[in-house]
Write a protein that holds these residues in place. Structure first.
Motif, PDB file in Angstrom:
ATOM      1  N   ASN A 195       0.832  -1.201   0.000  1.00 45.52           N
ATOM      2  CA  ASN A 195       0.000   0.000   0.000  1.00 45.52           C
ATOM      3  C   ASN A 195       0.871   1.257   0.000  1.00 45.52           C
ATOM      4  O   ASN A 195       2.014   1.239   0.452  1.00 45.52           O
ATOM      5  CB  ASN A 195      -0.913   0.002   1.226  1.00 45.52           C
ATOM      6  CG  ASN A 195      -1.967  -1.088   1.149  1.00 45.52           C
ATOM      7  OD1 ASN A 195      -2.909  -0.995   0.366  1.00 45.52           O
ATOM      8  ND2 ASN A 195      -1.796  -2.135   1.942  1.00 45.52           N
ATOM      9  N   ILE A 196       0.310   2.349  -0.478  1.00 39.60           N
ATOM     10  CA  ILE A 196       1.051   3.600  -0.565  1.00 39.60           C
ATOM     11  C   ILE A 196       1.278   4.202   0.814  1.00 39.60           C
ATOM     12  O   ILE A 196       2.353   4.724   1.110  1.00 39.60           O
ATOM     13  CB  ILE A 196       0.324   4.600  -1.484  1.00 39.60           C
ATOM     14  CG1 ILE A 196       0.331   4.075  -2.937  1.00 39.60           C
ATOM     15  CG2 ILE A 196       0.975   5.975  -1.434  1.00 39.60           C
ATOM     16  CD1 ILE A 196      -0.383   4.972  -3.926  1.00 39.60           C
ATOM     17  N   ILE A 197       0.265   4.125   1.665  1.00 41.67           N
ATOM     18  CA  ILE A 197       0.408   4.659   3.018  1.00 41.67           C
ATOM     19  C   ILE A 197      -0.298   3.752   4.023  1.00 41.67           C
ATOM     20  O   ILE A 197      -1.137   2.931   3.654  1.00 41.67           O
ATOM     21  CB  ILE A 197      -0.195   6.082   3.161  1.00 41.67           C
ATOM     22  CG1 ILE A 197      -1.718   6.041   2.953  1.00 41.67           C
ATOM     23  CG2 ILE A 197       0.474   7.077   2.241  1.00 41.67           C
ATOM     24  CD1 ILE A 197      -2.422   7.297   3.419  1.00 41.67           C
ATOM     25  N   GLY A 198       0.064   3.942   5.278  1.00 42.28           N
ATOM     26  CA  GLY A 198      -0.705   3.402   6.389  1.00 42.28           C
ATOM     27  C   GLY A 198      -1.308   4.582   7.124  1.00 42.28           C
ATOM     28  O   GLY A 198      -0.614   5.584   7.383  1.00 42.28           O
TER      29      GLY A 198
ATOM     30  N   LYS B 145       8.834   4.462  -1.996  1.00 41.19           N
ATOM     31  CA  LYS B 145       8.899   4.121  -3.416  1.00 41.19           C
ATOM     32  C   LYS B 145       7.535   4.259  -4.090  1.00 41.19           C
ATOM     33  O   LYS B 145       7.422   4.796  -5.193  1.00 41.19           O
ATOM     34  CB  LYS B 145       9.431   2.696  -3.601  1.00 41.19           C
ATOM     35  CG  LYS B 145       9.671   2.313  -5.062  1.00 41.19           C
ATOM     36  CD  LYS B 145      10.296   0.932  -5.167  1.00 41.19           C
ATOM     37  CE  LYS B 145      10.679   0.613  -6.620  1.00 41.19           C
ATOM     38  NZ  LYS B 145       9.541   0.701  -7.544  1.00 41.19           N
ATOM     39  N   LYS B 146       6.491   3.789  -3.421  1.00 44.79           N
ATOM     40  CA  LYS B 146       5.149   3.850  -4.005  1.00 44.79           C
ATOM     41  C   LYS B 146       4.678   5.293  -4.177  1.00 44.79           C
ATOM     42  O   LYS B 146       4.041   5.637  -5.178  1.00 44.79           O
ATOM     43  CB  LYS B 146       4.167   3.069  -3.141  1.00 44.79           C
ATOM     44  CG  LYS B 146       4.380   1.569  -3.134  1.00 44.79           C
ATOM     45  CD  LYS B 146       3.790   0.904  -4.377  1.00 44.79           C
ATOM     46  CE  LYS B 146       2.306   0.827  -4.291  1.00 44.79           C
ATOM     47  NZ  LYS B 146       1.706   0.058  -5.409  1.00 44.79           N
TER      48      LYS B 146
ATOM     49  N   ASN C 272      -6.942  11.779   0.092  1.00 40.36           N
ATOM     50  CA  ASN C 272      -8.014  10.787   0.027  1.00 40.36           C
ATOM     51  C   ASN C 272      -8.534  10.638  -1.404  1.00 40.36           C
ATOM     52  O   ASN C 272      -8.801   9.522  -1.865  1.00 40.36           O
ATOM     53  CB  ASN C 272      -9.157  11.181   0.966  1.00 40.36           C
ATOM     54  CG  ASN C 272      -8.997  10.622   2.365  1.00 40.36           C
ATOM     55  OD1 ASN C 272      -9.404   9.498   2.655  1.00 40.36           O
ATOM     56  ND2 ASN C 272      -8.376  11.401   3.236  1.00 40.36           N
ATOM     57  N   ILE C 273      -8.647  11.753  -2.104  1.00 41.05           N
ATOM     58  CA  ILE C 273      -9.118  11.711  -3.492  1.00 41.05           C
ATOM     59  C   ILE C 273      -8.109  10.989  -4.383  1.00 41.05           C
ATOM     60  O   ILE C 273      -8.459  10.139  -5.201  1.00 41.05           O
ATOM     61  CB  ILE C 273      -9.361  13.141  -4.015  1.00 41.05           C
ATOM     62  CG1 ILE C 273     -10.557  13.761  -3.294  1.00 41.05           C
ATOM     63  CG2 ILE C 273      -9.590  13.138  -5.529  1.00 41.05           C
ATOM     64  CD1 ILE C 273     -10.705  15.249  -3.534  1.00 41.05           C
ATOM     65  N   VAL C 274      -6.837  11.298  -4.205  1.00 43.07           N
ATOM     66  CA  VAL C 274      -5.783  10.761  -5.069  1.00 43.07           C
ATOM     67  C   VAL C 274      -5.561   9.263  -4.840  1.00 43.07           C
ATOM     68  O   VAL C 274      -5.438   8.489  -5.791  1.00 43.07           O
ATOM     69  CB  VAL C 274      -4.469  11.536  -4.852  1.00 43.07           C
ATOM     70  CG1 VAL C 274      -3.295  10.816  -5.498  1.00 43.07           C
ATOM     71  CG2 VAL C 274      -4.596  12.943  -5.421  1.00 43.07           C
ATOM     72  N   LEU C 275      -5.511   8.843  -3.589  1.00 41.32           N
ATOM     73  CA  LEU C 275      -5.178   7.439  -3.302  1.00 41.32           C
ATOM     74  C   LEU C 275      -6.331   6.498  -3.600  1.00 41.32           C
ATOM     75  O   LEU C 275      -6.124   5.353  -4.011  1.00 41.32           O
ATOM     76  CB  LEU C 275      -4.732   7.285  -1.854  1.00 41.32           C
ATOM     77  CG  LEU C 275      -3.422   7.973  -1.485  1.00 41.32           C
ATOM     78  CD1 LEU C 275      -2.954   7.511  -0.106  1.00 41.32           C
ATOM     79  CD2 LEU C 275      -2.329   7.681  -2.499  1.00 41.32           C
ATOM     80  N   ASN C 276      -7.551   6.946  -3.338  1.00 42.02           N
ATOM     81  CA  ASN C 276      -8.727   6.168  -3.719  1.00 42.02           C
ATOM     82  C   ASN C 276      -8.635   4.707  -3.296  1.00 42.02           C
ATOM     83  O   ASN C 276      -8.833   3.778  -4.088  1.00 42.02           O
ATOM     84  CB  ASN C 276      -8.943   6.260  -5.239  1.00 42.02           C
ATOM     85  CG  ASN C 276     -10.304   5.724  -5.656  1.00 42.02           C
ATOM     86  OD1 ASN C 276     -11.252   5.761  -4.883  1.00 42.02           O
ATOM     87  ND2 ASN C 276     -10.394   5.214  -6.877  1.00 42.02           N
ATOM     88  N   GLY C 277      -8.272   4.467  -2.022  1.00 42.23           N
ATOM     89  CA  GLY C 277      -8.329   3.105  -1.483  1.00 42.23           C
ATOM     90  C   GLY C 277      -7.013   2.376  -1.348  1.00 42.23           C
ATOM     91  O   GLY C 277      -6.989   1.268  -0.801  1.00 42.23           O
ATOM     92  N   ASP C 278      -5.903   2.951  -1.817  1.00 41.39           N
ATOM     93  CA  ASP C 278      -4.611   2.255  -1.737  1.00 41.39           C
ATOM     94  C   ASP C 278      -3.970   2.527  -0.373  1.00 41.39           C
ATOM     95  O   ASP C 278      -2.906   3.098  -0.262  1.00 41.39           O
ATOM     96  CB  ASP C 278      -3.687   2.739  -2.868  1.00 41.39           C
ATOM     97  CG  ASP C 278      -2.567   1.747  -3.156  1.00 41.39           C
ATOM     98  OD1 ASP C 278      -2.422   0.780  -2.383  1.00 41.39           O
ATOM     99  OD2 ASP C 278      -1.840   1.949  -4.144  1.00 41.39           O
TER     100      ASP C 278
END
Length: 249
Positions: free
Chosen positions: A129-132, A167-168, A197-203
């Protein structure tokens, strides 16, 4: 002697926020394990020499604090948002660019009190995932606010405590995407949080709520959407980080 594992932590402050950050830093130091080396980077664009000295002066044997002037690194963009979005909003998105030697980075708001060793947070496996992040505890007003801006309330997260996958974030050009979201006429009350929140869209990997116990909702439990009530009660019994959200610090 074996070299200690480094825990990189990023804050962003200005002169007005130094007192709040001082509380956060002191609580970090109090709970830091001697088994690790904590590298604390404090991003700023305007900070007096006096405050730089005070901030860096809190360093200990295993908590190294360094102030970083990022004024030359902030993208030259004109943010058109009617809510007067500050370029300081972009600080947390710059961490992976300026500190790309680390696989993961902790980003923390300064209005917090840390009650647990941050090494435990850093060691959480967020996978690919991109973030936690922790899910935002929503009031009925906040749900309406999100829907008015076409942001899905489901899965919406708080950006005050983040585990960043360096990296992500770089591979996904997240900073550029955030700038594009903010470079509009839409008014976002929480520009850094709404845009991410808009950009990641669930990641996202959702962290236990105890890592970001939001102070204002604990005291407004009657206004919280029902599905969050049990989580709020649980996290306030044993918070790992207390986050002083809202204007009252």
């Amino acid at each position: 002697m074996k070299e200690k594992t480094v825990i990189p932590v990023v804050f962003a402050i200005n002169d007005n926020y130094v007192p709040y950050w001082g509380v956060a830093a002191t609580s970090l130091i109090k709970h830091a394990s001697s088994e690790y080396m904590y590298k604390v980077y404090v991003f700023y664009t305007e900070l007096s020499e006096y405050n730089i000295s005070r901030v860096e002066g809190l360093s200990t044997a295993n908590v190294e604090i360094k102030c970083m002037d990022v004024s030359k690194d902030i993208p030259e963009v004109e943010l058109k948002n009617k809510n007067h979005v500050s370029k300081e909003t972009l600080y947390r998105f710059m961490a992976p660019i300026l500190l790309n030697q680390y696989e993961k980075i902790l980003y923390l708001d300064s209005d917090i009190v840390i009650l647990r060793d941050l090494a435990e947070l850093y060691q959480i496996d967020i996978g690919d995932n991109i973030i936690g992040a922790t899910e935002e505890v929503q009031t009925r007003w906040f749900v309406n606010y999100l829907r008015e801006r076409n942001i899905a309330p489901e899965g919406y997260f708080n950006t005050g405590v983040l585990v960043l996958n360096t990296k992500k974030l770089l591979d996904g050009d997240i900073l550029d995407k955030v700038v594009k979201v903010l470079d509009t006429d839409v008014v976002y009350n929480y520009p850094d949080q709404d845009s991410l929140n808009i950009v990641l869209n669930g990641d996202i990997y959702y962290l236990p709520g105890e890592w970001n116990t939001e102070w204002h909702v604990v005291h407004k439990i009657g206004e919280v959407v029902e599905r969050y009530v049990d989580a709020v009660k649980k996290s306030r019994c044993n918070p790992y980080i207390v986050h002083y959200t809202s204007g009252n610090k």
